[in-house]
Design a protein around this motif. Sequence first.
Motif, PDB file in Angstrom:
ATOM      1  N   ASP A  14     -36.173 -13.770  20.870  1.00 45.33           N
ATOM      2  CA  ASP A  14     -35.757 -12.582  21.546  1.00 45.33           C
ATOM      3  C   ASP A  14     -35.237 -12.752  23.014  1.00 45.33           C
ATOM      4  N   ARG A  15     -33.937 -13.101  22.619  1.00 47.69           N
ATOM      5  CA  ARG A  15     -33.480 -13.045  23.879  1.00 47.69           C
ATOM      6  C   ARG A  15     -31.686 -13.588  23.794  1.00 47.69           C
ATOM      7  N   LEU A  16     -31.091 -12.546  25.107  1.00 45.49           N
ATOM      8  CA  LEU A  16     -29.482 -12.977  24.200  1.00 45.49           C
ATOM      9  C   LEU A  16     -28.482 -14.188  24.801  1.00 45.49           C
ATOM     10  N   TRP A  17     -28.307 -14.754  23.958  1.00 43.49           N
ATOM     11  CA  TRP A  17     -27.052 -16.157  24.565  1.00 43.49           C
ATOM     12  C   TRP A  17     -25.982 -15.987  24.511  1.00 43.49           C
ATOM     13  N   PHE A  18     -24.951 -16.680  25.645  1.00 43.59           N
ATOM     14  CA  PHE A  18     -23.953 -16.277  25.752  1.00 43.59           C
ATOM     15  C   PHE A  18     -23.276 -17.467  26.096  1.00 43.59           C
ATOM     16  N   SER A  19     -22.122 -18.017  26.106  1.00 40.37           N
ATOM     17  CA  SER A  19     -20.783 -18.524  26.535  1.00 40.37           C
ATOM     18  C   SER A  19     -20.620 -17.871  27.640  1.00 40.37           C
ATOM     19  N   HIS A  20     -21.281 -18.653  29.182  1.00 43.23           N
ATOM     20  CA  HIS A  20     -20.155 -17.960  30.094  1.00 43.23           C
ATOM     21  C   HIS A  20     -19.020 -18.951  30.534  1.00 43.23           C
ATOM     22  N   TRP A  21     -17.815 -18.478  30.059  1.00 44.87           N
ATOM     23  CA  TRP A  21     -16.488 -19.586  29.785  1.00 44.87           C
ATOM     24  C   TRP A  21     -15.639 -19.940  31.817  1.00 44.87           C
ATOM     25  N   GLY A  22     -16.875 -18.454  32.257  1.00 43.31           N
ATOM     26  CA  GLY A  22     -16.682 -19.005  33.402  1.00 43.31           C
ATOM     27  C   GLY A  22     -16.678 -19.939  34.723  1.00 43.31           C
ATOM     28  N   THR A  23     -18.173 -20.430  34.333  1.00 39.69           N
ATOM     29  CA  THR A  23     -18.729 -21.341  35.023  1.00 39.69           C
ATOM     30  C   THR A  23     -19.105 -22.551  33.794  1.00 39.69           C
ATOM     31  N   GLY A  24     -18.616 -22.702  32.960  1.00 36.16           N
ATOM     32  CA  GLY A  24     -18.594 -23.414  31.759  1.00 36.16           C
ATOM     33  C   GLY A  24     -20.643 -23.728  31.026  1.00 36.16           C
ATOM     34  N   GLU A  25     -21.095 -22.715  31.571  1.00 33.93           N
ATOM     35  CA  GLU A  25     -22.800 -22.573  31.113  1.00 33.93           C
ATOM     36  C   GLU A  25     -22.550 -22.227  29.661  1.00 33.93           C
TER      37      GLU A  25
END
Length: 92
Positions: free
Chosen positions: A24-35
Amino acid sequence: MTTTGTELLLDGLAYVESPRWHDDRLWFSHWGTGEIVAVDLDGKSEVVGRGPAGMGWATEWLPDGRMLLTGPALMRREPDGTMMRHADLGEI
């Protein structure tokens, strides 16, 4: 929560890729912060981990719910939060 149309959940992000819907959540790679970030439909976000150095990683899940993280090696997140090598992808 039911929505129609488009709704902004987060802003101010840099270089976001590899979206996945899980638990029930959207997960993503936030490459700008490495998170690795997860956000629910109310806009509540959480940093759930860090990706390996450099670009080219994404998340997925094993059938038992453990998170996988791609990179030079395929890593899995154990229930206690530790990351373990799942497979070596160096030759591929």
